[in-house]
Design an enzyme around this catalytic site. Structure first.
Site, PDB file in Angstrom:
ATOM      1  N   HIS A  53       0.850  -1.198   0.000  1.00 50.69           N
ATOM      2  CA  HIS A  53       0.000   0.000   0.000  1.00 50.69           C
ATOM      3  C   HIS A  53       0.888   1.253   0.000  1.00 50.69           C
ATOM      4  CE1 HIS A  53       0.441  -0.695   4.503  1.00 50.69           C
ATOM      5  NE2 HIS A  53       0.946   0.513   4.341  1.00 50.69           N
TER       6      HIS A  53
HETATM    7  P1  TYD Z   1      -2.727  -3.399   7.456  1.00 47.17           P
HETATM    8  O1  TYD Z   1      -2.540  -1.952   7.222  1.00 47.17           O
HETATM    9  O2  TYD Z   1      -3.486  -4.171   6.449  1.00 47.17           O
HETATM   10  O3  TYD Z   1      -1.321  -4.064   7.690  1.00 47.17           O
HETATM   11  P2  TYD Z   1      -0.189  -4.318   6.587  1.00 47.17           P
HETATM   12  O4  TYD Z   1      -0.392  -3.310   5.528  1.00 47.17           O
HETATM   13  O5  TYD Z   1       1.094  -4.154   7.317  1.00 47.17           O
HETATM   14  O6  TYD Z   1      -0.358  -5.694   6.101  1.00 47.17           O
HETATM   15  O7  TYD Z   1      -3.427  -3.550   8.881  1.00 47.17           O
HETATM   16  C1  TYD Z   1      -3.946  -4.768   9.344  1.00 47.17           C
HETATM   17  C2  TYD Z   1      -5.195  -4.498  10.160  1.00 47.17           C
HETATM   18  O8  TYD Z   1      -4.914  -3.681  11.308  1.00 47.17           O
HETATM   19  C3  TYD Z   1      -6.260  -3.768   9.380  1.00 47.17           C
HETATM   20  O9  TYD Z   1      -7.506  -4.391   9.639  1.00 47.17           O
HETATM   21  C4  TYD Z   1      -6.299  -2.394   9.974  1.00 47.17           C
HETATM   22  C5  TYD Z   1      -5.775  -2.583  11.354  1.00 47.17           C
HETATM   23  N1  TYD Z   1      -5.004  -1.427  11.830  1.00 47.17           N
HETATM   24  C6  TYD Z   1      -5.563  -0.555  12.743  1.00 47.17           C
HETATM   25  O10 TYD Z   1      -6.722  -0.686  13.150  1.00 47.17           O
HETATM   26  N2  TYD Z   1      -4.803   0.488  13.207  1.00 47.17           N
HETATM   27  C7  TYD Z   1      -3.543   0.673  12.787  1.00 47.17           C
HETATM   28  O11 TYD Z   1      -2.885   1.640  13.228  1.00 47.17           O
HETATM   29  C8  TYD Z   1      -2.975  -0.221  11.821  1.00 47.17           C
HETATM   30  C9  TYD Z   1      -1.576  -0.022  11.296  1.00 47.17           C
HETATM   31  C10 TYD Z   1      -3.749  -1.266  11.385  1.00 47.17           C
END
Ligand code: TYD
Length: 378
Positions: free
Chosen positions: A289
């Site tokens: 992302h």
């Molecule tokens: P995500 O951004 O998809 O992680 P990555 O990109 O590293 O794989 O986040 C995973 C889950 O955590 C998603 O459901 C959103 C939640 N999340 C929060 O609620 N708060 C946060 O600060 C972060 C980073 C993630």
């Protein structure tokens, strides 16, 4: 610094003299228009001198009062109000003087005051535009454009160097965190946003650059002040930077290592959120992302993680494999994280609260976004 202060004051005095010249010209023109050409000869300077003196006093007095107020309130977002009050104030004082101070039946004075004020307004507006351009052209000829650099102490050397490459001289530096340093390499350090506003308002510089700093941190009134003063405000920015995280190790290994980051000095954005990823297996892939707003600082206190960065044109890999290594990511970068070692921990300091809307999760959408961003930045 001393020269600049004198230069600023001289510039100000030149505008006061210009105003008085305009006033004299406007009064002469008003008298000339009001009186028939023949009569004009009979009216000398003495006839319209009282009117002119009154106008000069009002002009200088009101301008001084309101300029001071404007400079004081610039920081408090009340500038617009003050500006409007200035116009109302000038009109009110002028009308009061015309109605109450002049001799009864002094028709000549009353009409010429109105006329002179109208003409003066046109003269001053035009003369200011021309004089400002003359001063700018003079400055440009006598050297390279001068700038105020807004940055953090970690990026100040880089920022000065970047501007030198662009043929721009840094004249002042604003450091996000004030460390009681008065100058860096003989360049004066500005300590508060208010002082920055004053440098902008006195037009002591021609441009303002932001380097390695989340531009959202610059107060809106400063952005508006630059716009008002027609100063170019620009970002000379990087999209990522590897930084050394200060780490202290004692001679005896059993004490381990202590690493630390300091807000405002090491981190060029406010920290609104901290998160970390643990219990990981090797070859885990995460991320995929980009962010539209969020600035981040990533570090890996334990293990080894590859961060693959993509700005829409080229890819770079940064390996975080020691606690003393940090990675600052500005918005608009696509990232993928690859865990090289199981159990590796990724810690993130973020400038924004979690907001799913602020993410770009589709690669094609990201490429389109970054191209648009680049176009806008040209
Ligand atoms: P995500 O951004 O998809 O992680 P990555 O990109 O590293 O794989 O986040 C995973 C889950 O955590 C998603 O459901 C959103 C939640 N999340 C929060 O609620 N708060 C946060 O600060 C972060 C980073 C993630």
């Amino acid at each position: 610094m001393k020269y600049d202060v004198i230069h600023g004051r001289l510039r100000y005095i030149s505008f006061v003299i210009l105003n008085l010249l305009c006033l004299f010209a406007a009064n002469t023109a008003a008298a000339w228009i009001y009186l028939e050409k023949n009569n004009f000869k009979r009216y000398g300077f003495d006839d319209y001198k009282p009117v002119m003196i009154i106008m000069a006093v009002i002009d200088v007095g009101v301008a001084l009062c309101f300029n001071t107020l404007q400079r004081v309130y610039r920081r408090r977002k009340r500038r617009e109000l003050i500006k409007n009050l200035q116009h109302i104030g000038i009109s009110f004082v002028t009308l009061s003087v015309i109605l109450f101070s002049l001799r009864q039946g002094a028709e000549y004075s009353r009409v010429t005051v109105f006329l002179a004020y109208g003409i003066d307004y046109v003269f001053i507006t035009g003369a200011h535009v021309i004089w400002r351009e003359v001063l700018r052209a003079f400055r440009r000829e006598s050297g390279r454009p001068t700038a105020l650099l807004m940055t953090t102490d970690r990026f100040v050397d880089e920022g000065v160097e970047e501007l030198r490459k662009l043929n721009i001289d840094v004249k002042y530096i604003y450091l996000l965190k004030n460390l009681n340093i008065n100058e860096i390499d003989k360049l004066p350090v500005i300590k508060t946003w208010e002082e920055t506003a004053s440098v902008i308002c006195w037009e002591e510089i021609e441009r303002v650059y932001i380097y390695g700093l989340d531009h959202q941190m610059v107060p809106e009134y400063l952005v508006n002040a630059c716009r008002d003063m027609r100063l170019k405000l620009d970002l000379v920015d990087f999209n990522y930077r590897i930084i050394d995280v200060k780490t202290i190790k004692t001679e005896d290994p059993k004490y381990g290592a202590l690493s630390f980051l300091e807000g405002k000095r090491d981190i060029p954005f406010p920290i609104r959120r901290v998160y970390w990823i643990t219990e990981t297996e090797a070859d885990l892939h995460r991320g995929f992302h980009a962010h539209k707003m969020n600035c981040q600082l990533l570090y890996c206190p334990y293990g080894k993680i590859d961060i693959i960065l993509d700005d829409g044109k080229k890819k770079t890999t940064v390996t975080l494999d020691e606690p003393g290594k940090g990675l600052i990511l500005m918005p608009g970068l696509w990232r993928e994280m690859v865990w090289q070692q199981s159990g590796s921990v990724l810690c993130v300091l973020a400038s924004e609260y979690y907001d799913a809307e602020e993410y770009i999760r589709n690669y094609d959408e990201f490429v389109a976004y970054s191209n648009k961003y680049r176009e806008a930045g040209k």
